[in-house]
Design an enzyme around this catalytic site. Structure first.
Site, PDB file in Angstrom:
ATOM      1  N   ALA A 115      -4.534   5.491   2.115  1.00 22.12           N
ATOM      2  CA  ALA A 115      -3.113   5.189   1.968  1.00 22.12           C
ATOM      3  C   ALA A 115      -2.715   3.857   2.600  1.00 22.12           C
ATOM      4  CB  ALA A 115      -2.303   6.331   2.561  1.00 22.12           C
ATOM      5  N   GLY A 151       0.889  -1.148   0.000  1.00 26.32           N
ATOM      6  CA  GLY A 151       0.000   0.000   0.000  1.00 26.32           C
ATOM      7  C   GLY A 151       0.917   1.184   0.000  1.00 26.32           C
ATOM      8  N   CYS A 152       0.378   2.394   0.069  1.00 23.32           N
ATOM      9  CA  CYS A 152       1.273   3.536   0.098  1.00 23.32           C
ATOM     10  C   CYS A 152       2.066   3.533   1.386  1.00 23.32           C
ATOM     11  CB  CYS A 152       0.487   4.828   0.002  1.00 23.32           C
ATOM     12  SG  CYS A 152      -0.177   5.075  -1.622  1.00 23.32           S
ATOM     13  N   GLN A 153       1.448   3.144   2.484  1.00 25.74           N
ATOM     14  CA  GLN A 153       2.139   3.288   3.767  1.00 25.74           C
ATOM     15  C   GLN A 153       2.259   1.982   4.533  1.00 25.74           C
ATOM     16  OE1 GLN A 153       1.066   6.552   6.167  1.00 25.74           O
ATOM     17  NE2 GLN A 153       1.212   8.009   4.498  1.00 25.74           N
ATOM     18  N   ARG A 163      -1.038   9.213  -0.642  1.00 27.11           N
ATOM     19  CA  ARG A 163      -0.392   8.852   0.615  1.00 27.11           C
ATOM     20  C   ARG A 163      -0.971   9.555   1.841  1.00 27.11           C
ATOM     21  NH1 ARG A 163       4.611   6.657  -1.132  1.00 27.11           N
ATOM     22  NH2 ARG A 163       4.784   7.020  -3.328  1.00 27.11           N
TER      23      ARG A 163
END
Ligand SMILES: Cc1ncc(COP(=O)(O)O)c(C=O)c1O
Ligand SMILES: Cc1ncc(COP(=O)(O)O)c(C=O)c1O
Lengths: 137, 405, 405, 137
Positions: free
Chosen positions: A119, A51-53, C55
């Site tokens: 995110a 995932g993004c984070q 994000r």
């Protein structure tokens, strides 16, 4: 239990908290804190869903026509969500998994975690679970 | 300074509820909010003066050209630049840096040359140099961090070789808030005849920047972090580079004459501004600069500095909190973690209380690798933030910690 | 179609006097005016939803990301593109073309390779190729004009050699309004395995463009000519090039992982969108597309076509007028001169009557050289222009001719 | 006549037209149409002052402390303005030329032609006239 029955069970579990989102999240965090859901040996890079984070690890296995998922995540809230997903989707047939609507996420008020602009790796995880199920079918 | 209440009134977006709580916007390092004067300057532009600029004979086109060139002058004077042609409008910091790298790689940067970066550079000030280095046999060297996460500039001279052509360095670290001692960097660079590019994305919003005094080769920043609109930024070129930087991105408007065989480029800023520029953006950028100056840059800096001091004090009283970048010399940013917790969880729960923070690597993955962490939670301030917001944040942070731990 | 009166009401800028006359805005080829829906979508974005995207864990950031990605979907569906990741947001047509040239020059274009352009290309679709050719020993070849100033496509095949790698061609000539027969160009290109870049800056505002059907490699256009904001444009990549085009402009947001040694780029559109994008611009672009579709693209085309026919008819009755680009197949543009007069004088005097036209070379100097003229006067239409405006223009044009001759 | 006296003369000449800008421009065009102001041999590329659109040629000469300008332009309105400028500035000392305020352009209502955002070569021409005068002084 069918997928829908498990979803119903979870909905009832969360209904107890009413509008108290703090309690809901505490519950989710508790779910996340339960033992790792995946064997340490499966926490390999090729099982990571980026995932993004937050990172999610997923392992899918087929035994006698039934899919078994184990998973983990490095962020605890994501992990709580992952625990719910595994509880709902694991131990069902590929077809049942592919067809699952997963409406419960909406009903228990955690829908934002399934938004594609969120995110975390959860959306990718669900896609991966369904894709794996499909590949088994 | 205008009263703070008064200032907040100029930011309509602040007046909203998130999950039932008043929005507390602590994500200014990512992008700032915009005052009404900026928002209206853009609408007014479209409602009254919109036209394509340069070469136009008609009245609207003259008006629009005038507004665009006035914006350039506003920026030149804000940054104390004598020749306004040294101010180039770009799409933002990242775009500006790419324009410099592409221009320099035509003649100035040669195979085997070296570039020095700092440990806390933003990806936008790493990747373009890295790509150049990969494709041209160049090399990147990195200024290490001290214990307090400021730069160890005592190591800078030892990084310099006869191949060193440029130092590309952030004025303020977007992740840590640490302010770079540019005077020192620049004097070392001058002595060794090395060009300096300053990434001012995080300094220009918070402090006075005098480019004549700074005397570096390149300075870049983005309007959207400075109370201005998205899609526009600045590239400052020293007098030398205004003459010498080759055009790397040509197009309509950059030229004197064109044939299919050969092109003669314009001499001034226009040569670096191909195509129709972001005219509305330049108008909004100019209005943002006016806003900052009306409030006072020093006032902005002092206000944010007080908030940082106050918040950092309160946070250091919470045992689970780890703060990164403890240097005294810092702008309005605090990066931290909660022991044994993932930043994403903290950010998610703070959002539930209407507090907008950024979590993750903040486009500084190499810095995260230096610090050996996955990411941080970052709060970053603007002029409209208040002590009361910090108090609310501290209260909820404590609550979040009990929930998670 | 909404009534025309009704449509004009949505463009506040049209409701103004220039030198005491009602503004007649005939400079739409340079940039169009913006309807209220577009202007307000931008203000609303800044007043309600502004945040940096991707994000972000907080609510505003999710909202802004959602708006940005929705804009991408709106554009994909407008141009009938299946995978919305094939739509890249850029700063405009010129920026898009430069991104393609820089990407292709990494692997695809080799020393000695040839690019084919048309005689009526805009500087923005000449200079980037020319710069590449100069620096890499490449060669540009040019499709000549026919008597009626449309392209002589019968010559295209003879320009192609084994070295030909790409045809870069305008969909509609910004100076002449002539529409290129892309089907023909593309089928010749496909047969010879040559890539095609279509400069749609002047087609996208005026006619339906189906990119799946067109089946070219690259398509580019600018929002500001399509009732949208400045500072944003589009680059469409075919499925193949979405995978194969190398990143030439890296920065924050384009990556999966970064170390000082090595970077792994993202797989989707993001890899081509470094830094903070023009988020407000994407929202405005999307609102502009909604506006065009609410009116109806065919309606826009037909309306402008009628105005061109009408104006051209009236103008051809004036003996001093020379019209360029007499092809039947043209979009809403007329370029002309007054015998023995400089376009600048005509434009200056028309402006005195509140009529905004463009004069000069229109960033097509090579075309001017082909036609052996210094420049032209260009009128270009949008949906809000009227037959009455054309009548007024004709009347004043005659007056100007008497003044000058 | 001094520069200011010539300016005054031009102002009076244009005052006759009152608010009638059409008449003013017709006069300007007539001024422009008067014979070329520069010898054909001086219309060389190095004497061109490039504006965005219309080109202006300027020749400057110093004879016994007095500057003589001759000029031409390819657009007739620009040429009319050029004719006015030459009439005002030619045959004066370098110092007088450098000091000239040229307020008349404003007064006769042709100020837009001196705006730096105007797409003609006039502003550059005046700058060049003053620079040449300065170089002679
Ligand atoms: C055909 C054509 N190509 C390219 C451009 C450049 O577009 P932009 O200035 O928006 O980059 C234009 C606009 O003038 C054009 O008409
Ligand atoms: C230090 C620094 N450099 C560069 C950038 C990139 O700026 P932009 O995204 O506006 O291009 C940022 C913004 O995140 C930054 O903080």
């Amino acid at each position: 239990m069918t997928i829908e029955e498990i979803e119903k069970e979870i909905i009832e579990e969360f209904e107890m908290f009413g509008d108290d989102w703090e309690a809901k999240y505490e519950h989710l965090i508790d779910l996340g804190k339960s033992l790792p859901l995946i064997k340490e040996e499966f926490k390999t890079d090729d099982r990571i869903i980026k995932g993004c984070q937050s990172r999610v690890w997923l392992n899918s296995e087929l035994k006698e026509g039934i899919v078994y998922f184990t998973a983990d995540a490095d962020a605890i809230i994501t992990k709580g969500m992952v625990a719910l997903m595994v509880r709902v989707l694991s131990e069902h047939t590929p077809k049942e998994i592919v067809d699952a609507k997963l409406n419960f996420v909406d009903t228990i008020g955690l829908k934002e975690h399934l938004s594609p602009t969120r995110a975390n790796g959860l959306v990718s995880m669900i896609n991966k679970m369904k894709a794996d199920a499909l590949s088994f079918s | 300074m205008k009263e703070l209440k008064n200032i907040r009134d100029q930011f309509p977006i602040l007046n909203q509820k998130i999950n039932g709580y008043d929005l507390v916007y602590f994500d200014n390092g990512a992008t700032s909010q915009k005052p009404l004067s900026v928002i209206e300057s853009i609408s007014d532009y479209y409602k009254q003066s919109n036209a394509n600029i340069h070469r136009g004979v008609h009245t609207l086109s003259r008006t629009a050209t005038g507004l665009f060139e006035k914006a350039r002058k506003t920026l030149a004077s804000h940054f104390n630049v004598k020749n306004d042609q040294q101010i180039i409008f770009t799409a933002g910091t990242t775009d500006s840096i790419n324009l410099v790298v592409n221009g320099l790689s035509k003649n100035y940067l040669k195979k085997g040359d070296e570039i020095i970066l700092s440990s806390y550079e933003h990806h936008s000030n790493i990747l373009p140099w890295q790509l150049w280095a990969e494709e041209n046999g160049g090399k990147l060297k990195v200024i290490p961090l001290l214990e307090d996460q400021s730069l160890d500039l005592s190591k800078l001279e030892s990084l310099i070789s006869s191949k060193t052509k440029l130092i590309a360095i952030a004025h303020v670290s977007n992740t840590l808030g640490v302010i770079t001692d540019l005077e020192k960097v620049n004097s070392i660079a001058r002595k060794n005849n090395i060009a300096v590019l300053v990434d001012g994305a995080q300094s220009a919003p918070h402090m006075a920047v005098d480019l004549t005094k700074l005397n570096v080769d390149f300075f870049v920043c983005s309007a959207h972090k400075m109370y201005g609109p998205t899609g526009i930024g600045l590239l400052y070129l020293s007098e030398k580079w205004l003459k010498d930087l080759p055009v790397s991105k040509p197009g309509g408007g950059t030229i004197n004459t064109v044939t299919f065989e050969k092109t003669e480029y314009a001499e001034n800023a226009l040569r670096f501004e191909p195509g129709t520029p972001h005219i509305a953006g330049s108008v909004g950028f100019s209005a943002a600069i006016d806003f900052m100056n009306a409030v006072g840059i020093q006032t902005i800096f002092d206000h944010e500095h007080q908030l940082v001091q106050y918040a950092q004090q309160k946070m250091s009283e919470i045992p689970e909190v780890i703060i990164y970048g403890k240097s005294e010399h810092k702008a309005g940013v605090i990066s931290f973690n909660i022991k044994n917790n993932h930043p994403f969880d903290v950010g998610t729960l703070l959002d539930k209380y209407g507090i907008a923070v950024r979590t993750g690597h903040h486009c500084t993955q190499p810095l995260m690798q230096c610090l050996n962490i996955q990411g941080t939670i970052r709060i970053s301030f603007a002029i409209y933030n208040t002590k009361e917001e910090v108090d609310f944040f501290i209260e909820k942070l404590k609550k979040v910690i009990t929930m998670l731990c």
